[in-house]
Design an enzyme around this catalytic site. Structure first.
Site, PDB file in Angstrom:
ATOM      1  N   GLY A   1      -9.629  55.919 -78.143  1.00  0.00           N
ATOM      2  CA  GLY A   1      -8.212  56.011 -77.793  1.00  0.00           C
ATOM      3  C   GLY A   1      -7.770  54.753 -77.093  1.00  0.00           C
ATOM      4  O   GLY A   1      -7.047  53.923 -77.634  1.00  0.00           O
TER       5      GLY A   1
ATOM      6  N   TYR B   1      -6.195  56.805 -59.485  1.00  0.00           N
ATOM      7  CA  TYR B   1      -7.619  56.518 -59.295  1.00  0.00           C
ATOM      8  C   TYR B   1      -7.923  55.027 -59.172  1.00  0.00           C
ATOM      9  O   TYR B   1      -8.931  54.536 -59.661  1.00  0.00           O
ATOM     10  CB  TYR B   1      -8.488  57.152 -60.385  1.00  0.00           C
TER      11      TYR B   1
ATOM     12  N   CYS C   1       9.330  56.389 -53.847  1.00  0.00           N
ATOM     13  CA  CYS C   1       9.274  56.626 -52.405  1.00  0.00           C
ATOM     14  C   CYS C   1       7.896  57.151 -52.012  1.00  0.00           C
ATOM     15  O   CYS C   1       7.739  58.273 -51.548  1.00  0.00           O
ATOM     16  CB  CYS C   1      10.374  57.614 -52.005  1.00  0.00           C
TER      17      CYS C   1
ATOM     18  N   TYR D   1      -2.619  55.490 -71.538  1.00  0.00           N
ATOM     19  CA  TYR D   1      -2.411  56.295 -70.327  1.00  0.00           C
ATOM     20  C   TYR D   1      -1.309  55.747 -69.420  1.00  0.00           C
ATOM     21  O   TYR D   1      -1.274  56.056 -68.239  1.00  0.00           O
ATOM     22  CB  TYR D   1      -3.721  56.458 -69.548  1.00  0.00           C
TER      23      TYR D   1
END
Length: 440
Positions: free
Chosen positions: A295, A337, A364, A393
């Site tokens: 992918g 992450y 924010c 992603y």
């Protein structure tokens, strides 16, 4: 700048701007606004054919399934179909998109650890090529539905082989505790094989495993293949299981920063195929059809995101913040992450870096930071920042936090351009909202 990140058709043109697909990125931002995802169609095609041709050259039957969780829309599914790819979907929404795109049903593989009855029925109605069954509940549900419909389906069983790979870190038994798949070590895999072989409308074609992501070595694949084939040989002897398909998943790494050193895509395939050939011979098995599921390595470095530079804030002797008009709403990976990226000022792409900036998003949230330390020329208001390798992603995980509309997505190739996902409007943001009515 480091020219190693100029992949596919990316280059710096005579205007000193970053160019992709034969089109100046500054021109793209003027026409379509920012933030803007831009995909190099040539690079995507090249990645697809690299995988497909690698198998052909090695003389093995294979399917290369695009793991569409990386980026899904009608246009990318249609492109994958034209390139001869199969398709990995993991939800009813991805399946619906594939159906609307006219993707060949026999090349669709349905993954996921919690497929609903509705999703399974939709897949059965479309007569997809294969279910990758993840757990005993799904196996029982699929058996009930296929028996009621008297409809034969092909399945693979997803198993956890006790090998986990993330970049250079390999853990031999670390995958037992996973939400995915039947565990080989505790006997769940064997039990699932026995059950599936007894079900009247289930055709168990083989095994599937996925050992990790952003993998820069082949050791993990070698270990997983050996475990799976050893187990398949044992099951063949004890209760006649026939391994027709071996799906070793995806996870092939790409280059996000200078520290990343991925292998050539063909090298992964060569090692996978040679290991399968060696081990099937050793364990007296027929050579199975080999499937993979790339992918990120298909679309990741084919995509860039273009932002407009806004405000700046200098914290003396600590940090220079440079804010852009996007952030965690179009790329949540750094906040989620700690993913790393690099970039360049697209409108001044060949100028020497003078400053180090921390690229801040506009949400924010203190954690809305795209890149912490990025060397750039001295940045000005309304410069265009291009962040590399955002094709996987990025848009797929985009969101409307702070009611920020999601960006447009443009495909480019040979000087041609097409909007494949329109920019959301404020009207789009509230189209599902309902006004307060009965509380006052």
């Amino acid at each position: 700048m480091n020219h190693d990140f100029l992949v596919g058709t990316m280059k710096i043109n005579t205007a000193h701007h970053l160019e992709i697909g034969g089109i100046d990125t500054v021109t793209l931002t003027k026409e379509y606004g920012t933030p803007l995802f831009v995909y190099d169609v040539f690079q995507i095609k090249q990645q697809c054919q690299t995988f497909i041709q690698a198998f052909k050259e090695l003389g093995v039957t294979a399917q290369v399934a695009y793991a569409s969780k990386a980026f899904s829309c009608l246009a990318i599914y249609q492109l994958m179909a034209k390139e001869g790819m199969s398709l990995d979907v993991v939800s009813g929404g991805e399946l619906y998109t594939a159906i609307q795109a006219g993707f060949p049903k026999e090349r669709i593989h349905f993954h996921g650890n919690n497929k609903t009855e509705k999703e399974i029925l939709e897949a059965l109605d479309y007569q997809i090529g294969c279910f990758v069954v993840d757990n005993f509940d799904e196996l029982a549900l699929l058996n009930r539905l296929t028996t009621a419909r008297k409809q034969v389906v092909n399945i693979l069983l997803r198993v956890t082989p006790g090998v986990e790979a993330h970049t250079h870190d390999y853990i031999i038994t670390g995958q037992t505790d996973s939400k995915f798949g039947f565990d080989l070590l505790n006997g769940q895999g064997e039990q699932a094989v026995k059950l599936a072989m007894e079900m009247p409308y289930i055709r168990l074609k083989g095994l599937h495993s996925h050992i990790g992501s952003q993998i820069f070595e082949t050791d993990g694949f070698v270990m997983a293949i050996e475990k799976l084939l050893m187990q398949a040989a044992e099951w063949q002897q004890t209760f006649g299981f026939s391994l027709e398909i071996l799906n070793v998943g995806g996870g092939f790494g790409i280059r996000y920063t200078e520290e990343d050193q991925p292998l050539p895509l063909a090298h992964y395939i060569q090692q996978i195929v040679s290991t399968v050939k060696e081990k099937t011979k050793q364990f007296a098995l027929k050579l199975p059809e080999i499937w993979i599921e790339p992918g990120r390595s298909v679309v990741g470095d084919a995509g860039i995101t273009l932002y407009e530079v806004g405000s700046q804030k200098e914290v003396p002797n600590i940090r220079n913040y440079l804010a852009v008009d996007g952030g965690m709403t179009d790329n949540i990976r750094p906040a989620l992450y700690d993913a790393k990226y690099t970039g360049v000022l697209a409108n001044r792409a060949d100028e020497t870096a003078e400053e180090t900036y921390s690229i801040a998003g506009k949400c924010c949230e203190s954690g809305d930071m795209l890149i912490w330390d990025l060397p750039l020329p001295k940045a000005h208001y309304q410069d265009i920042l291009a962040v590399f390798a955002t094709g996987a992603y990025g848009y797929a995980m985009a969101n409307n936090y702070n009611r920020i509309p999601r960006p447009a997505v443009v495909f480019v190739e040979n000087g041609k351009k097409q909007v494949v996902i329109q920019r959301e409007s404020y009207e789009n943001l509230i189209q599902l909202d309902q006004p307060l009515a009965d509380f006052y």
